[in-house]
Design a protein around this motif. Structure first.
Motif, PDB file in Angstrom:
ATOM      1  N   ILE A   1       9.719 -27.174  36.850  1.00 33.78           N
ATOM      2  CA  ILE A   1       8.313 -27.505  36.597  1.00 33.78           C
ATOM      3  C   ILE A   1       8.102 -27.946  35.153  1.00 33.78           C
ATOM      4  O   ILE A   1       7.532 -29.013  34.905  1.00 33.78           O
ATOM      5  N   ILE A   2       8.566 -27.142  34.199  1.00 32.03           N
ATOM      6  CA  ILE A   2       8.301 -27.458  32.793  1.00 32.03           C
ATOM      7  C   ILE A   2       9.453 -28.181  32.111  1.00 32.03           C
ATOM      8  O   ILE A   2       9.268 -28.823  31.084  1.00 32.03           O
ATOM      9  N   GLY A   3      10.654 -28.059  32.677  1.00 32.33           N
ATOM     10  CA  GLY A   3      11.809 -28.729  32.087  1.00 32.33           C
ATOM     11  C   GLY A   3      12.251 -28.097  30.789  1.00 32.33           C
ATOM     12  O   GLY A   3      11.811 -27.008  30.415  1.00 32.33           O
ATOM     13  N   ASN A   4      13.104 -28.820  30.080  1.00 34.98           N
ATOM     14  CA  ASN A   4      13.644 -28.323  28.828  1.00 34.98           C
ATOM     15  C   ASN A   4      14.141 -29.508  28.013  1.00 34.98           C
ATOM     16  O   ASN A   4      14.242 -30.623  28.525  1.00 34.98           O
TER      17      ASN A   4
ATOM     18  N   HIS B   1      18.661 -37.347  22.803  1.00 37.58           N
ATOM     19  CA  HIS B   1      17.687 -36.343  23.226  1.00 37.58           C
ATOM     20  C   HIS B   1      16.963 -36.761  24.508  1.00 37.58           C
ATOM     21  O   HIS B   1      16.570 -37.920  24.647  1.00 37.58           O
ATOM     22  N   PHE B   2      16.798 -35.772  25.402  1.00 35.84           N
ATOM     23  CA  PHE B   2      16.069 -35.979  26.653  1.00 35.84           C
ATOM     24  C   PHE B   2      15.228 -34.758  26.956  1.00 35.84           C
ATOM     25  O   PHE B   2      15.630 -33.635  26.642  1.00 35.84           O
TER      26      PHE B   2
ATOM     27  N   MET C   1      18.653 -26.813  25.044  1.00 38.73           N
ATOM     28  CA  MET C   1      18.047 -26.143  23.906  1.00 38.73           C
ATOM     29  C   MET C   1      17.192 -24.966  24.383  1.00 38.73           C
ATOM     30  O   MET C   1      16.485 -25.078  25.392  1.00 38.73           O
ATOM     31  N   ASN C   2      17.258 -23.868  23.664  1.00 35.76           N
ATOM     32  CA  ASN C   2      16.473 -22.672  23.981  1.00 35.76           C
ATOM     33  C   ASN C   2      16.555 -22.295  25.457  1.00 35.76           C
ATOM     34  O   ASN C   2      15.543 -22.248  26.147  1.00 35.76           O
ATOM     35  N   PRO C   3      17.747 -22.034  25.980  1.00 32.37           N
ATOM     36  CA  PRO C   3      17.864 -21.715  27.409  1.00 32.37           C
ATOM     37  C   PRO C   3      17.090 -20.446  27.755  1.00 32.37           C
ATOM     38  O   PRO C   3      17.036 -19.503  26.945  1.00 32.37           O
ATOM     39  N   PRO C   4      16.455 -20.417  28.933  1.00 36.75           N
ATOM     40  CA  PRO C   4      15.631 -19.264  29.314  1.00 36.75           C
ATOM     41  C   PRO C   4      16.492 -18.079  29.754  1.00 36.75           C
ATOM     42  O   PRO C   4      16.797 -17.906  30.928  1.00 36.75           O
ATOM     43  N   MET C   5      16.893 -17.268  28.772  1.00 29.03           N
ATOM     44  CA  MET C   5      17.755 -16.136  29.109  1.00 29.03           C
ATOM     45  C   MET C   5      17.333 -14.839  28.426  1.00 29.03           C
ATOM     46  O   MET C   5      18.106 -13.903  28.363  1.00 29.03           O
ATOM     47  N   GLY C   6      16.129 -14.802  27.897  1.00 23.43           N
ATOM     48  CA  GLY C   6      15.638 -13.566  27.310  1.00 23.43           C
ATOM     49  C   GLY C   6      16.314 -13.172  26.012  1.00 23.43           C
ATOM     50  O   GLY C   6      16.355 -12.004  25.658  1.00 23.43           O
TER      51      GLY C   6
END
Length: 116
Positions: A23-26, A10-11, A97-102
Motif C-alpha cells: 500500500i505505502i511502498g518503500n 532511487h525508486f 531503505m528503512n525496512p519495516p522490522m521494528g
C-alpha cells in the motif's frame, strides 16, 4: 574487461512481504554493474552496453511488485543478460531503505553476482 554500471538509482516501489508494503511502498536503491570483453577500444554504442538500456530494464522490473527482493534481482539479472548477451559478468544489488522490522536499520540489501 570493461565494466559499465549504474549506482544508487532511487525508486519508490512496492516490494515486500507485508500488506502495508503493497500500500505505502518503500524507498529502494539499485546498483548494477556489467562486464563485457574489453579487448579493443570502443568506437560505437553498438560495441558496448548502453547504460540507458540498463536503466530502462531496472525501471521496468522495479514497477512490478514482488514479495522477495531476491526475485527482483534475479529478474533484473536475467533481463539484462537477455538484452545484452555479450555480458560476461553482472552484479545487481537492491537496498530497501528503512525496512519495516521494528529496529533502527538504514537498509537491507540483496546482491546477486553472476558469471556467464
Amino acid at each position: 574487461m570493461l565494466t559499465i554500471g549504474l549506482e544508487e538509482v532511487h525508486f519508490h516501489a512496492f516490494h515486500g512481504l507485508y500488506p502495508e508494503e503493497a500500500i505505502i511502498g518503500n524507498e529502494f536503491i539499485v546498483d548494477v554493474h556489467v562486464t563485457i570483453p574489453g579487448t579493443h577500444p570502443v568506437d560505437s554504442i553498438s560495441e558496448t552496453v548502453n547504460y540507458q538500456g540498463l536503466y530502462n530494464i531496472v525501471k521496468k522490473i522495479m514497477a512490478i511488485p514482488q514479495p522477495l527482493l531476491e526475485q527482483v534481482v534475479y529478474s533484473m539479472s536475467d533481463a539484462i543478460k537477455h538484452k545484452y548477451p555479450e555480458i560476461q559478468r553482472s552484479v545487481v544489488s537492491l537496498r530497501k531503505m528503512n525496512p519495516p522490522m521494528g529496529a533502527s536499520v538504514r537498509n537491507s540489501i540483496v546482491s546477486l553476482e553472476k558469471n556467464y
